[in-house]
Each structure stands twice: as C-alpha cells, then as structure tokens.
Design a protein around this motif. Structure first.
Motif, PDB file in Angstrom:
ATOM      1  N   LEU A 144       0.829  -1.199   0.000  1.00  0.00           N
ATOM      2  CA  LEU A 144       0.000   0.000   0.000  1.00  0.00           C
ATOM      3  C   LEU A 144       0.868   1.256   0.000  1.00  0.00           C
ATOM      4  N   PHE A 145       1.966   1.210   0.738  1.00  0.00           N
ATOM      5  CA  PHE A 145       2.896   2.333   0.759  1.00  0.00           C
ATOM      6  C   PHE A 145       3.428   2.598  -0.644  1.00  0.00           C
ATOM      7  N   ARG A 146       3.812   1.545  -1.343  1.00  0.00           N
ATOM      8  CA  ARG A 146       4.331   1.707  -2.708  1.00  0.00           C
ATOM      9  C   ARG A 146       3.290   2.338  -3.620  1.00  0.00           C
ATOM     10  N   GLU A 147       2.034   1.923  -3.486  1.00  0.00           N
ATOM     11  CA  GLU A 147       0.972   2.474  -4.322  1.00  0.00           C
ATOM     12  C   GLU A 147       0.776   3.963  -4.040  1.00  0.00           C
ATOM     13  N   HIS A 148       0.857   4.335  -2.773  1.00  0.00           N
ATOM     14  CA  HIS A 148       0.705   5.745  -2.420  1.00  0.00           C
ATOM     15  C   HIS A 148       1.900   6.562  -2.913  1.00  0.00           C
TER      16      HIS A 148
END
Length: 207
Positions: A144-148
């Motif tokens: 999720l961090f990567r997507e953000h």
C-alpha cells in the motif's frame, strides 16, 4: 542569479577549492544543475532509482553547502514533493540523522546523488521518520505504501504533465476511496503505528 556553468578558481582558499572542485565534478557527471554565484546553493535534478517505487519520477533537490564543508554534511531538501518516511513532506528536508551517519569528509556531491539519495529512496526507514504518516503506512503495508508513493509521484514528480484524473486512474488497482488524491491530501490524524481504521490513507504531511 543561478548559473549552469562554473569555472574553476585556483585562487580560492583550500576549503573553497574543494567546494569548487566538487561542484564542477557534479556538473561534469551530467546532472542538470543550477548553481548560485558563491556555490552556497545548488538545485539538482534527481531521477528515481531503477527498481524502486520512485522509478520514473524526477525531483528537484536543493543542496545548501555549509561553511565547514566537507567536514560538515550539506543540507538537502526536496523542492519537488515526495512521499517518503525520512523526508518531510512540506519542507522537503531529508532526515539529517540518516545523512550524518553516512557522511564522511571524503565524500562529495556526486556521492550524494549517485549513492546516498538513491539508497535512501530504495530503502526507506519507517523507524527514523520525519513523515510519520508515511512511516505508519509503510509499517502497515509495504504494498500500500508503494501504491501511495506512485500516486504522489505521478501527481508531483513526473517529467511529463498529464491530467490528474488520468494519473490517478493509471495502473492503480486499489479502490478510489483508498487512493484518491483528496484522501492523500486530507489532514486527519492516523495511528502512527498504522493500526487505526484509516491506516490506508497515506498522508504526505508529517504531523
């Protein structure tokens, strides 16, 4: 006034000669760089390292040179917005603890842009954070961090400007309530350890 080319001045004191040499070496390395007249401030274009969440982005990084250089590390600030646990979102300041631990007087400006900053972008450290919300998201879910990170990068740091709606929709698989730009910029307070109900909202702000 900023100038893109520098001429070595061999009459400078030793510390000034070292700075002059290092600035010219950075320019010779091919980085798009603007330098003020006394070499105290530089703006350098940094491309996101291959294989990282930041690949494809281009950031302007400001470097302020201390009088004690090279004994003291430069002050590094991202002018272009970036979502990273160790970089403050509003000011763009890089965590000095990270730089001080790595800095040596034998390093120069090229080391910063070829080694230190690429490593910082490849390996964010959520346990020594300036952006606490980014750290919380990373602790909660690296995916999720990567997507953000990618959403924020496409909004602020892409070399080609595309409509925001197209950028948000392009290649993101999370539902819009998770990754909408309005959520990303909301100023709510999430649990710092990523345990709250809103842990999916990766705020750029560091408070």
């Amino acid at each position: 006034m900023m100038a893109e080319q520098m001429v070595v001045n061999t009459t400078l004191p030793m510390a000034g000669r070292r700075l002059d040499r290092d600035v010219n070496r950075l320019l010779a390395s091919g980085y798009r760089t603007t330098v003020d007249d006394n070499m105290a401030n530089l703006d350098v274009c940094l491309e996101g390292p291959l294989g990282s969440a930041y690949e494809g982005g281009v950031w302007t990084v400001n470097v302020t040179m201390p009088q004690e250089y090279p004994l003291k590390a430069p002050r590094i600030r991202f002018v272009t917005k970036i979502l990273h646990p160790n970089i403050e979102f509003i000011t763009g300041l890089v965590c000095m603890n990270v730089l001080k631990q790595a800095w040596s007087s034998s390093y120069d400006l090229v080391n910063i842009f070829e080694t230190f900053l690429p490593q910082l972008l490849r390996h964010p450290n959520p346990h020594d954070s300036l952006n606490h919300r980014a750290a919380a998201i990373m602790k909660h879910s690296e995916k999720l961090f990567r997507e953000h990170v990618i959403l924020c990068m496409k909004t602020y740091a892409m070399p080609a400007i595309l409509p925001t709606r197209q950028l948000v929709e392009e290649g993101l698989e999370k539902r819009s309530s998770d990754l909408s730009l309005s959520d990303l910029l909301t100023d709510s307070d999430d649990d710092e350890d990523g345990n709250g109900n809103n842990a999916h909202i990766a705020l750029p702000g560091s408070s």
